[in-house]
Motif scaffolding. Structure first.
Motif, PDB file in Angstrom:
ATOM      1  N   PRO A  48       0.738  -1.202   0.002  1.00  0.00           N
ATOM      2  CA  PRO A  48      -0.008   0.030   0.014  1.00  0.00           C
ATOM      3  C   PRO A  48       0.603   1.293   0.129  1.00  0.00           C
ATOM      4  N   ASP A  49       1.717   1.336   0.916  1.00  0.00           N
ATOM      5  CA  ASP A  49       2.614   2.530   0.924  1.00  0.00           C
ATOM      6  C   ASP A  49       3.315   2.865  -0.358  1.00  0.00           C
ATOM      7  N   GLU A  50       3.887   1.786  -1.122  1.00  0.00           N
ATOM      8  CA  GLU A  50       4.375   1.892  -2.362  1.00  0.00           C
ATOM      9  C   GLU A  50       3.599   2.358  -3.406  1.00  0.00           C
ATOM     10  N   LEU A  51       2.285   1.528  -3.224  1.00  0.00           N
ATOM     11  CA  LEU A  51       1.171   2.070  -4.179  1.00  0.00           C
ATOM     12  C   LEU A  51       1.017   3.918  -4.114  1.00  0.00           C
ATOM     13  N   GLU A  52       0.977   4.358  -2.974  1.00  0.00           N
ATOM     14  CA  GLU A  52       0.832   5.725  -2.798  1.00  0.00           C
ATOM     15  C   GLU A  52       1.883   6.608  -3.231  1.00  0.00           C
ATOM     16  N   GLN A  53       3.124   6.121  -3.381  1.00  0.00           N
ATOM     17  CA  GLN A  53       4.041   6.912  -3.973  1.00  0.00           C
ATOM     18  C   GLN A  53       3.965   6.578  -5.629  1.00  0.00           C
ATOM     19  N   ASP A  55       1.179   6.428  -7.031  1.00  0.00           N
ATOM     20  CA  ASP A  55       0.314   7.515  -7.157  1.00  0.00           C
ATOM     21  C   ASP A  55       0.478   8.602  -7.664  1.00  0.00           C
ATOM     22  N   ALA A  56       1.505   9.163  -6.732  1.00  0.00           N
ATOM     23  CA  ALA A  56       2.075  10.506  -6.688  1.00  0.00           C
ATOM     24  C   ALA A  56       2.613  10.816  -8.246  1.00  0.00           C
ATOM     25  N   ILE A  57       3.251   9.729  -8.675  1.00  0.00           N
ATOM     26  CA  ILE A  57       3.852  10.169  -9.830  1.00  0.00           C
ATOM     27  C   ILE A  57       3.457   9.602 -11.194  1.00  0.00           C
ATOM     28  N   LYS A  58       2.349   9.014 -10.980  1.00  0.00           N
ATOM     29  CA  LYS A  58       1.778   8.663 -12.234  1.00  0.00           C
ATOM     30  C   LYS A  58       0.738   9.543 -12.933  1.00  0.00           C
ATOM     31  N   TYR A  59       0.537   9.342 -14.338  1.00  0.00           N
ATOM     32  CA  TYR A  59      -0.212  10.204 -14.991  1.00  0.00           C
ATOM     33  C   TYR A  59      -1.052   9.460 -16.262  1.00  0.00           C
ATOM     34  N   TYR A  60      -2.109   9.882 -16.600  1.00  0.00           N
ATOM     35  CA  TYR A  60      -3.032   8.895 -17.749  1.00  0.00           C
ATOM     36  C   TYR A  60      -2.734   9.773 -19.024  1.00  0.00           C
ATOM     37  N   ARG A  61      -2.436   9.003 -20.122  1.00  0.00           N
ATOM     38  CA  ARG A  61      -2.580   9.393 -21.359  1.00  0.00           C
ATOM     39  C   ARG A  61      -3.653   8.489 -22.227  1.00  0.00           C
ATOM     40  N   THR A  62      -3.993   9.128 -23.194  1.00  0.00           N
ATOM     41  CA  THR A  62      -5.204   8.213 -24.182  1.00  0.00           C
ATOM     42  C   THR A  62      -4.551   8.658 -25.421  1.00  0.00           C
ATOM     43  N   PHE A  63      -4.655   7.630 -26.189  1.00  0.00           N
ATOM     44  CA  PHE A  63      -4.470   7.812 -27.860  1.00  0.00           C
ATOM     45  C   PHE A  63      -5.628   7.377 -28.608  1.00  0.00           C
ATOM     46  N   GLU A  64      -6.110   7.961 -29.638  1.00  0.00           N
ATOM     47  CA  GLU A  64      -7.085   7.522 -30.560  1.00  0.00           C
ATOM     48  C   GLU A  64      -6.776   6.380 -31.379  1.00  0.00           C
ATOM     49  N   ASP A 140      14.275   5.728 -10.258  1.00  0.00           N
ATOM     50  CA  ASP A 140      14.595   5.899  -8.902  1.00  0.00           C
ATOM     51  C   ASP A 140      13.977   5.023  -8.076  1.00  0.00           C
ATOM     52  N   MET A 141      12.499   4.795  -8.420  1.00  0.00           N
ATOM     53  CA  MET A 141      11.654   4.384  -7.348  1.00  0.00           C
ATOM     54  C   MET A 141      12.051   2.660  -7.425  1.00  0.00           C
ATOM     55  N   MET A 142      12.537   2.468  -8.689  1.00  0.00           N
ATOM     56  CA  MET A 142      12.781   0.781  -9.041  1.00  0.00           C
ATOM     57  C   MET A 142      13.911   0.423  -7.858  1.00  0.00           C
ATOM     58  N   GLU A 143      14.962   1.473  -7.914  1.00  0.00           N
ATOM     59  CA  GLU A 143      16.098   1.136  -6.895  1.00  0.00           C
ATOM     60  C   GLU A 143      15.571   0.865  -5.601  1.00  0.00           C
ATOM     61  N   LYS A 144      14.543   1.563  -5.190  1.00  0.00           N
ATOM     62  CA  LYS A 144      14.223   1.681  -3.709  1.00  0.00           C
ATOM     63  C   LYS A 144      13.023   0.357  -3.453  1.00  0.00           C
ATOM     64  N   THR A 145      12.609   0.034  -4.562  1.00  0.00           N
ATOM     65  CA  THR A 145      11.518  -0.727  -4.418  1.00  0.00           C
ATOM     66  C   THR A 145      11.448  -2.102  -5.225  1.00  0.00           C
ATOM     67  N   PRO A 146      12.235  -3.213  -4.339  1.00  0.00           N
ATOM     68  CA  PRO A 146      12.385  -4.455  -5.109  1.00  0.00           C
ATOM     69  C   PRO A 146      11.180  -5.379  -5.642  1.00  0.00           C
ATOM     70  N   SER A 147      10.006  -4.834  -4.782  1.00  0.00           N
ATOM     71  CA  SER A 147       8.752  -5.476  -5.725  1.00  0.00           C
ATOM     72  C   SER A 147       8.382  -5.191  -6.995  1.00  0.00           C
ATOM     73  N   ILE A 148       8.738  -4.121  -7.556  1.00  0.00           N
ATOM     74  CA  ILE A 148       8.692  -3.558  -8.866  1.00  0.00           C
ATOM     75  C   ILE A 148       9.679  -3.988  -9.808  1.00  0.00           C
ATOM     76  N   GLY A 149      10.874  -4.335  -9.454  1.00  0.00           N
ATOM     77  CA  GLY A 149      11.886  -4.962 -10.243  1.00  0.00           C
ATOM     78  C   GLY A 149      11.586  -6.467 -10.449  1.00  0.00           C
ATOM     79  N   THR A 150      11.065  -6.929  -9.371  1.00  0.00           N
ATOM     80  CA  THR A 150      11.057  -8.210  -9.401  1.00  0.00           C
ATOM     81  C   THR A 150       9.723  -8.667 -10.345  1.00  0.00           C
ATOM     82  N   ARG A 151       8.881  -7.765 -10.017  1.00  0.00           N
ATOM     83  CA  ARG A 151       7.582  -8.131 -11.091  1.00  0.00           C
ATOM     84  C   ARG A 151       8.063  -7.815 -12.565  1.00  0.00           C
ATOM     85  N   LEU A 152       8.643  -6.875 -12.763  1.00  0.00           N
ATOM     86  CA  LEU A 152       9.076  -6.466 -13.987  1.00  0.00           C
ATOM     87  C   LEU A 152       9.925  -7.693 -14.497  1.00  0.00           C
TER      88      LEU A 152
END
Lengths: 267, 267
Positions: A48-53, A55-64, A140-152
């Motif tokens: 949850p705390d990682e998700l919050e982080q 959340d803070a840097i994500k943004y959506y883009r749409t394409f037709e 940067d976040m990947m460096e600090k958050t192993p769960s992202i790297g592992t999943r990727l």
DNA sequence: CGCAGTTTTGATGGACCTCAAAGACCGTGG
DNA sequence: CCACGGTCTTTGAGGTCCATCAAAACTGCG
């Protein structure tokens, strides 16, 4: 060939419009918790705390539909996950021959932490929504958050297997087997999207034009057209309009792919 | 066609034997510091203390040319790095059609942390030495050592790109372009092995039989033979014996691949 | 020398590509 | 309502690249 229902199609468009608006609303609440690809995307293992982080840097883009997302060689400022819609990953030679090298579906990841230039063209096939992260903050976040790297890593290994299985299709299968293989994959993916196993009598929307199918399969669009007709004539598939495919007998389709019956699970 | 030097070949075998013995000695000292693939393998980013830990759980295995390393579907008890020699990764259909999906060269990684069964067949093409780790201890170590996971992700992403570039070769290139592409890749890899850039007049050993080349390229061995002869006749390549290839003009070879001149860097 | 494996070469046919045109579908405008 | 053009798809005719089948040449080895 048997398509005479403009009303039905008009209704379809309306629902997709409603859906689009709802998506805008839903997605822009920034609530990762209700994200439809939450459990399969690169963030699947985040706390949850990682998700919050994120959340803070994500943004959506749409394409037709039809729009390019990025061209091969371009600098990539962001990485992203497909939230909804379909995109293609492809490669084109100077003389125009093109080969699709991947089909990007919801939850698939686009981008390469640690690489500056995009290696392939990415184009939206349908309307497309991406959940984006600027590259540097994500790295940067990947460096600090192993769960992202592992999943990727997990996702990348899976994609590598898929790519290699596709090499067999491209290198060794006949046109008919290629078509059957593509349909079988699309059927499986469509079923998994609705979270139930593929079954006899199932049907799904064919998101690709004959030309895109040809680019995926290493064929010409004429050959694709002929082989689709041939499969229809043999009763392996049925068509509703030109874009909806019905699979009366899944085993029969798989048999046409040339694969083992237990089936190479090209995801 | 112009091969009448059994002595030369016998000498080659002797040197490779000497080399083999030396390798045995060198490798079994367990000294990662002097490992020839140290800087490119999965352990490339490890700190000295991490290397020591790996040292403790690693072991070497050798395979003779032609021997299988693992069959598709088999349980994998170990993961490994190629230390010396060449192996192939391939897939076979019930009726015997086979497609090679990867060429494993020194420093390449074999295995899938988090997967039990091997997805493809691995076969030693030349005599082969692997640096192995039992899977479980390796996975445990990966958990604790981010530098391994990061490096493995990097390598996997590179391999994914290579696989996708190869899809273009399989799907869209002519037989002649396919052969040229393969030779160009082998030339680059051979050059990088000796740490100098590929150059005009360079030569390298062709480790594959015509049949293996055919399996890699999605062709028949007859077509491979014909196209190799054709390239030789056009002066794009020269042959010393049947297995050593000379590239008089690198640009000319690349031109035959159909790729851009700046060259898709299929590693 | 003779045998097994690999490679080359030749003849033939077929799967798929290429070129061409007509048909289906859809939105637009009269 | 129908005519019109644009895009996608189907269908046809002909040609070509490569696979297939077959056999000979070459290589290494006992």
């Amino acid at each position: 060939m048997t398509n005479a229902r403009p009303t039905l199609i008009r209704i379809k468009q309306d629902t997709s419009l409603v859906e689009k608006i709802m998506n805008e609303l839903r997605f822009n609440t920034r609530d990762c918790g209700s994200c439809p690809i939450r459990h399969r995307a690169v963030c699947a293992r985040c706390q949850p705390d990682e998700l919050e982080q994120l959340d803070a840097i994500k943004y959506y883009r749409t394409f037709e539909a039809g729009q390019p997302v990025i061209w091969s060689g371009d600098p990539m400022e962001f990485v992203s996950s497909v939230v909804s819609g379909i995109a293609t990953l492809s490669q084109t030679m100077e003389d125009g021959r093109t080969q699709m090298v991947g089909l990007l579906l919801p939850s698939d990841f686009i981008g390469r932490p640690g690489r500056d230039a995009a290696p392939f063209d990415v184009v939206a096939v349908t309307d497309l929504t991406l959940c984006c992260f600027r590259k540097k903050p994500f790295e940067d976040m990947m460096e600090k958050t192993p769960s992202i790297g592992t999943r990727l890593l997990q996702m990348t290994l899976d994609e590598l297997d898929s790519a290699r299985e596709w090499m067999l299709v491209l290198g060794r299968k006949t046109a008919r087997e290629k078509i059957a293989s593509l349909l079988a994959i699309l059927a499986r993916r469509d079923a998994s999207l609705y979270k139930k196993p593929p079954h006899d009598g199932m049907s799904f929307e064919l998101p690709l034009t004959r030309e895109s199918m040809a680019d995926y399969l290493g064929l010409t669009l004429e050959t694709v057209s002929r082989q689709v007709s041939a499969l229809k004539k043999s009763g392996v598939i049925e068509l509703q309009g030109k874009r909806r495919v019905i699979i009366p007998d899944l085993q029969a389709l798989v048999a046409e792919t040339g694969d083992d019956v237990d089936g190479a699970p090209i995801t």
